[in-house]
Scaffold this motif. Structure first.
Motif, PDB file in Angstrom:
ATOM      1  N   PRO A 144     -48.405 -21.379   3.150  1.00 58.20           N
ATOM      2  CA  PRO A 144     -49.386 -20.946   4.147  1.00 58.20           C
ATOM      3  C   PRO A 144     -50.811 -21.333   3.758  1.00 58.20           C
ATOM      4  O   PRO A 144     -51.176 -21.302   2.585  1.00 58.20           O
ATOM      5  N   GLY A 145     -51.593 -21.730   4.758  1.00 52.97           N
ATOM      6  CA  GLY A 145     -52.992 -22.061   4.532  1.00 52.97           C
ATOM      7  C   GLY A 145     -53.223 -23.345   3.769  1.00 52.97           C
ATOM      8  O   GLY A 145     -54.302 -23.544   3.192  1.00 52.97           O
ATOM      9  N   LEU A 162     -39.559 -25.659  12.477  1.00 55.26           N
ATOM     10  CA  LEU A 162     -38.461 -24.705  12.395  1.00 55.26           C
ATOM     11  C   LEU A 162     -38.954 -23.288  12.146  1.00 55.26           C
ATOM     12  O   LEU A 162     -38.468 -22.329  12.754  1.00 55.26           O
ATOM     13  N   ARG A 163     -39.911 -23.154  11.240  1.00 52.82           N
ATOM     14  CA  ARG A 163     -40.493 -21.853  10.913  1.00 52.82           C
ATOM     15  C   ARG A 163     -41.972 -22.031  10.630  1.00 52.82           C
ATOM     16  O   ARG A 163     -42.417 -23.108  10.249  1.00 52.82           O
ATOM     17  N   GLY A 164     -42.729 -20.933  10.760  1.00 55.49           N
ATOM     18  CA  GLY A 164     -44.157 -21.018  10.493  1.00 55.49           C
ATOM     19  C   GLY A 164     -44.854 -21.852  11.554  1.00 55.49           C
ATOM     20  O   GLY A 164     -44.335 -22.055  12.657  1.00 55.49           O
ATOM     21  N   ALA A 165     -46.030 -22.361  11.226  1.00 55.24           N
ATOM     22  CA  ALA A 165     -46.803 -23.131  12.201  1.00 55.24           C
ATOM     23  C   ALA A 165     -47.900 -23.910  11.483  1.00 55.24           C
ATOM     24  O   ALA A 165     -48.251 -23.598  10.334  1.00 55.24           O
ATOM     25  N   GLN A 188     -54.437 -34.375  10.307  1.00 55.49           N
ATOM     26  CA  GLN A 188     -54.374 -33.616   9.055  1.00 55.49           C
ATOM     27  C   GLN A 188     -53.812 -32.239   9.369  1.00 55.49           C
ATOM     28  O   GLN A 188     -54.547 -31.318   9.718  1.00 55.49           O
ATOM     29  N   PRO A 189     -52.502 -32.058   9.253  1.00 55.18           N
ATOM     30  CA  PRO A 189     -51.919 -30.743   9.511  1.00 55.18           C
ATOM     31  C   PRO A 189     -52.423 -29.694   8.516  1.00 55.18           C
ATOM     32  O   PRO A 189     -52.512 -29.960   7.313  1.00 55.18           O
ATOM     33  N   VAL A 190     -52.735 -28.514   9.051  1.00 57.41           N
ATOM     34  CA  VAL A 190     -53.141 -27.372   8.229  1.00 57.41           C
ATOM     35  C   VAL A 190     -52.240 -26.202   8.607  1.00 57.41           C
ATOM     36  O   VAL A 190     -52.226 -25.774   9.768  1.00 57.41           O
ATOM     37  N   THR A 191     -51.479 -25.691   7.666  1.00 58.72           N
ATOM     38  CA  THR A 191     -50.551 -24.600   7.975  1.00 58.72           C
ATOM     39  C   THR A 191     -51.325 -23.299   8.174  1.00 58.72           C
ATOM     40  O   THR A 191     -52.377 -23.076   7.562  1.00 58.72           O
ATOM     41  N   GLY A 194     -50.126 -16.742   6.172  1.00 55.80           N
ATOM     42  CA  GLY A 194     -49.115 -15.710   6.334  1.00 55.80           C
ATOM     43  C   GLY A 194     -47.701 -16.112   5.979  1.00 55.80           C
ATOM     44  O   GLY A 194     -46.980 -15.339   5.363  1.00 55.80           O
ATOM     45  N   THR A 195     -47.280 -17.294   6.371  1.00 60.29           N
ATOM     46  CA  THR A 195     -45.898 -17.708   6.101  1.00 60.29           C
ATOM     47  C   THR A 195     -45.829 -19.213   5.929  1.00 60.29           C
ATOM     48  O   THR A 195     -46.643 -19.953   6.501  1.00 60.29           O
ATOM     49  N   ALA A 196     -44.868 -19.657   5.132  1.00 63.41           N
ATOM     50  CA  ALA A 196     -44.698 -21.099   4.920  1.00 63.41           C
ATOM     51  C   ALA A 196     -44.247 -21.777   6.206  1.00 63.41           C
ATOM     52  O   ALA A 196     -43.559 -21.172   7.037  1.00 63.41           O
ATOM     53  N   CYS A 197     -44.648 -23.019   6.369  1.00 63.74           N
ATOM     54  CA  CYS A 197     -44.210 -23.829   7.503  1.00 63.74           C
ATOM     55  C   CYS A 197     -43.043 -24.697   7.056  1.00 63.74           C
ATOM     56  O   CYS A 197     -43.164 -25.460   6.096  1.00 63.74           O
TER      57      CYS A 197
END
Length: 223
Positions: A144-145, A162-165, A188-191, A194-197
């Motif tokens: 996360p983050g 699948l999970r996270g965002a 540049q993806p940034v999660t 709170g939770t893993a992507c």
């Protein structure tokens, strides 16, 4: 589940024609499991393709016929969809916390808990698919983050969340969303916190990194 980011129409047409690389087709099938919109587009592409094949002109060279069929199918897919003849089947592979979507089972197994993650970078783990012979099919778990390196694509990248965002210049991508990208896209993806992507990605060419450090590490990561 109501995805907001869908397969590109050209991907739907190629999937209907069986023309996608195996790795890309696996990710496309994973998206289709949860997306009624793209399943309806696929159904329409298959219907149109069958009609066009039936009425194609055999006098044209094969390459010209194929190009004409593809162009006509894309044109039809841009038009509004008619109401479906029958309700689309419900598919909810994300409701069971431990079950991976069915198209991924031959390559990663059926269970999230059984996945054997390998360290790739701080906060980033991956699993490469078994049983593929060309291209790259892998699952990523990004903490996360976390900010991924800025990159573009040497070819196609198709990613299913699948999970996270995560978010990038193209928008917010959450479970069920597909990022269907080509060589014109740099991002540049940034999660999100709170939770893993967790996502599954297919690449048919190496990524392109403008940063020198990412370029130096690219042979190690094989991306």
């Amino acid at each position: 589940m109501n995805p907001h980011h869908h397969l590109d129409p050209s991907t739907v047409v190629s999937y209907a024609a069986g023309a996608l690389a195996v790795e890309v087709a696996v990710v496309a099938a994973t998206h289709l499991e949860t997306c009624a919109h793209c399943r309806a587009r696929l159904q329409e592409a298959e219907r149109i393709g069958g009609q066009l094949v039936e009425y194609q002109q055999p006098a044209l060279p094969a390459t010209a016929r194929l190009a004409g069929l593809r162009a006509a199918m894309l044109e039809h897919l841009d038009a509004p969809l008619p109401p479906p003849v029958a309700p689309m089947p419900k598919a909810a592979p994300y409701e069971d916390d431990d079950r991976l979507p069915a198209p991924l089972h031959p390559y990663f197994g059926a269970s999230y808990r059984a996945l054997k993650w390998r360290w790739m970078a701080p906060g980033v783990h991956c699993i490469r698919a078994r049983g593929t012979t060309s291209g790259t099919l892998l699952m990523l778990k990004i903490g996360p983050g976390r900010s991924m390196p800025v990159h573009s694509h040497g070819g196609t990248e198709l990613t299913q969340i699948l999970r996270g965002a995560y978010h990038d210049a193209l928008g917010h991508f959450a479970p069920g969303d597909a990022a269907d990208l080509d060589s014109d896209v740099e991002h540049q993806p940034v999660t999100v916190p709170g939770t893993a992507c967790i996502c599954v990605s297919a690449l048919d060419a190496p990524l392109r990194f403008p940063g020198w450090l990412a370029r130096r590490l690219q042979p190690l990561f094989k991306l």
